[in-house]
Structures are given as structure tokens and as C-alpha cells.
Design a protein around this motif. Sequence first.
Motif, PDB file in Angstrom:
ATOM      1  N   ARG A  81      -0.038  15.460  -9.821  1.00 41.96           N
ATOM      2  CA  ARG A  81      -0.599  14.118 -10.033  1.00 41.96           C
ATOM      3  C   ARG A  81       0.496  13.063  -9.898  1.00 41.96           C
ATOM      4  O   ARG A  81       0.312  12.009  -9.269  1.00 41.96           O
ATOM      5  CB  ARG A  81      -1.237  14.073 -11.428  1.00 41.96           C
TER       6      ARG A  81
ATOM      7  N   LYS B 234       1.255  12.515  -6.358  1.00 45.04           N
ATOM      8  CA  LYS B 234       0.187  11.761  -5.705  1.00 45.04           C
ATOM      9  C   LYS B 234       0.290  10.272  -6.061  1.00 45.04           C
ATOM     10  O   LYS B 234       0.206   9.403  -5.196  1.00 45.04           O
ATOM     11  CB  LYS B 234      -1.164  12.316  -6.174  1.00 45.04           C
ATOM     12  N   ASP B 235       0.519  10.024  -7.356  1.00 39.10           N
ATOM     13  CA  ASP B 235       0.656   8.630  -7.805  1.00 39.10           C
ATOM     14  C   ASP B 235       1.847   7.956  -7.146  1.00 39.10           C
ATOM     15  O   ASP B 235       1.780   6.816  -6.698  1.00 39.10           O
ATOM     16  CB  ASP B 235       0.833   8.575  -9.332  1.00 39.10           C
TER      17      ASP B 235
ATOM     18  N   ARG C 191       1.147   7.159  -3.615  1.00 33.20           N
ATOM     19  CA  ARG C 191       0.227   6.027  -3.499  1.00 33.20           C
ATOM     20  C   ARG C 191       0.927   4.706  -3.843  1.00 33.20           C
ATOM     21  O   ARG C 191       0.744   3.697  -3.167  1.00 33.20           O
ATOM     22  CB  ARG C 191      -0.947   6.270  -4.446  1.00 33.20           C
ATOM     23  N   ILE C 192       1.741   4.779  -4.888  1.00 32.91           N
ATOM     24  CA  ILE C 192       2.470   3.556  -5.306  1.00 32.91           C
ATOM     25  C   ILE C 192       3.368   3.068  -4.170  1.00 32.91           C
ATOM     26  O   ILE C 192       3.457   1.869  -3.898  1.00 32.91           O
ATOM     27  CB  ILE C 192       3.337   3.842  -6.571  1.00 32.91           C
TER      28      ILE C 192
ATOM     29  N   ARG D  49       2.919   3.543  -1.011  1.00 34.49           N
ATOM     30  CA  ARG D  49       2.062   2.965   0.032  1.00 34.49           C
ATOM     31  C   ARG D  49       1.615   1.551  -0.346  1.00 34.49           C
ATOM     32  O   ARG D  49       1.649   0.638   0.461  1.00 34.49           O
ATOM     33  CB  ARG D  49       0.825   3.857   0.246  1.00 34.49           C
ATOM     34  N   ILE D  50       1.203   1.407  -1.624  1.00 35.15           N
ATOM     35  CA  ILE D  50       0.745   0.087  -2.098  1.00 35.15           C
ATOM     36  C   ILE D  50       1.884  -0.926  -2.049  1.00 35.15           C
ATOM     37  O   ILE D  50       1.735  -2.055  -1.600  1.00 35.15           O
ATOM     38  CB  ILE D  50       0.168   0.198  -3.529  1.00 35.15           C
ATOM     39  N   SER D  51       3.033  -0.441  -2.493  1.00 37.69           N
ATOM     40  CA  SER D  51       4.201  -1.317  -2.522  1.00 37.69           C
ATOM     41  C   SER D  51       4.568  -1.764  -1.095  1.00 37.69           C
ATOM     42  O   SER D  51       4.834  -2.946  -0.854  1.00 37.69           O
ATOM     43  CB  SER D  51       5.350  -0.566  -3.169  1.00 37.69           C
TER      44      SER D  51
END
Lengths: 353, 128
Positions: free
Chosen positions: A41, A44-45, A48-49, A51-53
Motif C-alpha cells: 500500500r 502504491k501511495d 501515486r503521490i 504522479r500527482i506531484s
Amino acid sequence: MSSELLAQELETLAWCERLMEEVEGKFPRDDFERLHKSYKRLLKDFNRIIRISDRNELRLQNLSEELTEEKAKLEGLANQLSSYLPRQVFESIFAGKQTLEIKTKRRLLTVFFSDIQGFTQISEALQPEKLTHYLNQYFSEMSRIALKHGGTIDKFIGDAMMVFFGDPETKGDREDALAAVAMAVEMQQRLASLNLQWQGEGLQYPLITRMGLNTGYCNVGNFGSADRMAYTIIGGEVNLTARIESACEAGGVLLSYETYSLVQDHMLAIEREPLTLKGIGRPVRTFAVTKFYGSATHVNEELPVKLRLPGNPEGVEIHPSELSMPDRIALVANLRSIADQLEGVRDDKHQTD
Amino acid sequence: MEKISISSTARTPAVEFDPVARTFVLSGESYPEDPFKFFADPLATVNAFLEEKHEGPIHFEFRLTYFNSSSAKVLMDLFCSLEEAASRGNDVSVDWVYAEDDDNMLELGEEFSEELSAAKFSLKAIAE
């Protein structure tokens, strides 16, 4: 998000999975599974973080580029608008020192007025296109000189020009007055050489100006309405300056006593007949500038100078102390023009900043 | 369980939570100076709510226009809780509402939807 970037983490995850199989029964599997799940997890987080950043950064980058473009556009517009405002006032507003409120203050200013003598006749004798050409050149040159000396160009009224010194920037009462007189004298000098140039271009009547200066307390600031305002000056001293200007001899510079007293150490002047003005009880003393030295060394004006020409060994004697400023300026411009013609120098050599 | 109603500010989103109606709405921009401090109390309440079994449907709505990485972490945790609540037999639906020309928010919605399988997830574009 490429898996290469998280290769180590993925390898750890795979190792954990292998280990779970290998240590079957030797280590509580539930603990392993919990550890594995948490790590999975977390990975994965993290993925994702990132990618968002990255996406946010890209978005900010795009916004920043848009803002840079907008800023450049606004600066371009502001520069165009700046021609409609006194430069010092414009800079003062942009530096945040000036607010756009209907508000005025009292300041000791040296005010300058000029106008072109016989402008109505000149404008009747010239084609409008020609008149516009000469007038624009005249105002461009005069504005350049005003800005060079730190003057705030208040406005152009037809053929007249209004400039003041001491706001929004001041160098001190004396220095402001000195700069104003230096400006006026340089304007007359420049106009004398422009007239010679224009004469060569076919201008029948020279543009001769009168210039008046006065120092006194004025109300300065934004006048008008919230929709349309002008940064300008008003007050009795402004009106007095206009009256002094109209009493000035053609091609001359006339000062009030208040201005003269601040600059008298830097010039020669002749006191003129006092002006009797409506609304002012006592006569107003005025002084016509005959020679302005500025910071230059004072030259003995009593000695005559001789202009020797070929074929005339006796020469022509000139007495500087007897010359009025308009005559002196016209003579200097003529002699300079002759010298330039003899040397083959173009006129714009003298347009220095 | 108390209702939550927090108005938005320039940096923080509006939070509306009604445990009786079983609805939650998060809207606006989210880049609080201290995201964990801002979200701590409302999320503690919401998580406690999600821990329970509810008879009626639970509806969560996200109408965000911008959020920073810290807020993204908070959202991921919340999505995880939603998925777990759904796995425990709750009827959980999530709407991710975004402006139709906001590709960034669409992509982020898609990103978050990966977290959910037991909970129902919908992307809803709206005209600005």
C-alpha cells in the motif's frame, strides 16, 4: 510512473513474497502478510503521490508560463500607457509609492510654462501635416530635455507646455529650481538649432517660444473623478507662472523673484519691469536670464570677443554682457551651425542626452 | 455522531458530513498550511462512521478543483477507508465531480478510482 524508478522497492516486495513461501510455518504468516500488505500500500501511495506531484508541477509550470506571457503583455500595455502620464508619476504608481485616490498635498514646486509666439499665424501659414510634423518634433525634443532634467511633464495645451519640478521626486528646493532653469535654457538652445534645421527644410517662420518659471507652494495630486483623473498642480502660483510666461520676451526665459533668488549664483539676469497682475496686490518682480552657467565656471562677460573672418582682419566685436539671452542663443546656434557646415558635421550630433 | 460543516477558505476545502443522511461532500481547493491538522478531526469522525455497518447507502462526493500532495495522501487514506467499509458490506458510492475542461482533475479521479473495487465510483464532468 515507470517501474524502473521503483525497481528496488518492487524487488523488496518480491523478496518479501518469496520469503513468505520459504519460511512457511517457521514465522507467523499473518505478520508477514500484514507487513507485505502495508508495504504494498505504501508503495502504491508513494507511486501515486509522485504522479500527482509531477502533474501539479507541470500544471504550475504551465501557469507560470501563462503568467510570464501575461506579464509581458501587461508590461507592453503599461509602456504604451506611460506616454499618457508623466513618467515620474507612472514610475511612482508602478513602484507602489502613489495611490490612485482623489487626494492632493501642498508642495514647494518650481513651475514652468512655455508657448510658441504667434502660433496661430504659423498654423495658418502651414499645411496641417507639416504643422503636425514640426510640432511633434518640437514637443519630442522639449520632452526629452524636460525628462533629462528630472521635470514632471504635466501637460501639453495646444502649443503650450507645462512642467514642474519637486514632485513626485525632489532634490531640494534649490536643486529643483536650478534643474528647471537649466532645462528652460537648454530648451531655448535646442530650439535655436532646430529652427536653423527647419529653415533648411523650408519652414518660413521659426518657432519662437516664451518661457516663464516661478517657485511657490502648489496643490499637487490627483484631480478629477474616480473614473477619470489627472495628476496635476493647481494654485495661485501656477496661474502666476502662466502670467510670467506671457510677459516673457520672445526666445527668452523669465523668472519670478522666488525662482531667481534660488538660482542667482548660477546665472546672469536682468531685472525686468515688475508685473502688475490682477488679484495680486503688489507688483511681481521678474528677471530675464541672460546667461546661465549652471555648475560651469563663471566667465568674465565684460571683455569683448572678436569674430575674425577671412578678408576682414579687423573682425566683428561682440560684447557678451550686452547680449540678451535670445540673441546670445541665436548667435551661438548660428556660429555652431556654420562651424558644423564647414566641418561637414550633421545637425543631430548636438542631440545629446 | 455529530454533523460536520466547515466552510471553505482560499486554502482549505469545504467539508459537509451528515451521518444521518450518510453523505459527505468535500469541495474547493485544498492546500492547507498543515493538512493533517486540518483534516484530523473531520476524518476521525468520518472514519469512525465508516467503521460501522449501515443499513442505507453511503454517498461520498468530491468536488475539488486543486489539491496538493499532502491532501492527496489524506484522500488516499480516505479512499482506503471507503473501500474497506464497502468490503465490510456497506453500500458505498463515490462521485468524483470535475469541471469538464479540467483534464488534470479527471486524471486524478481516474488515479483514485484504482483504489476502489467494492465501492462504486463515478466520474462526473460538469460544465463550469
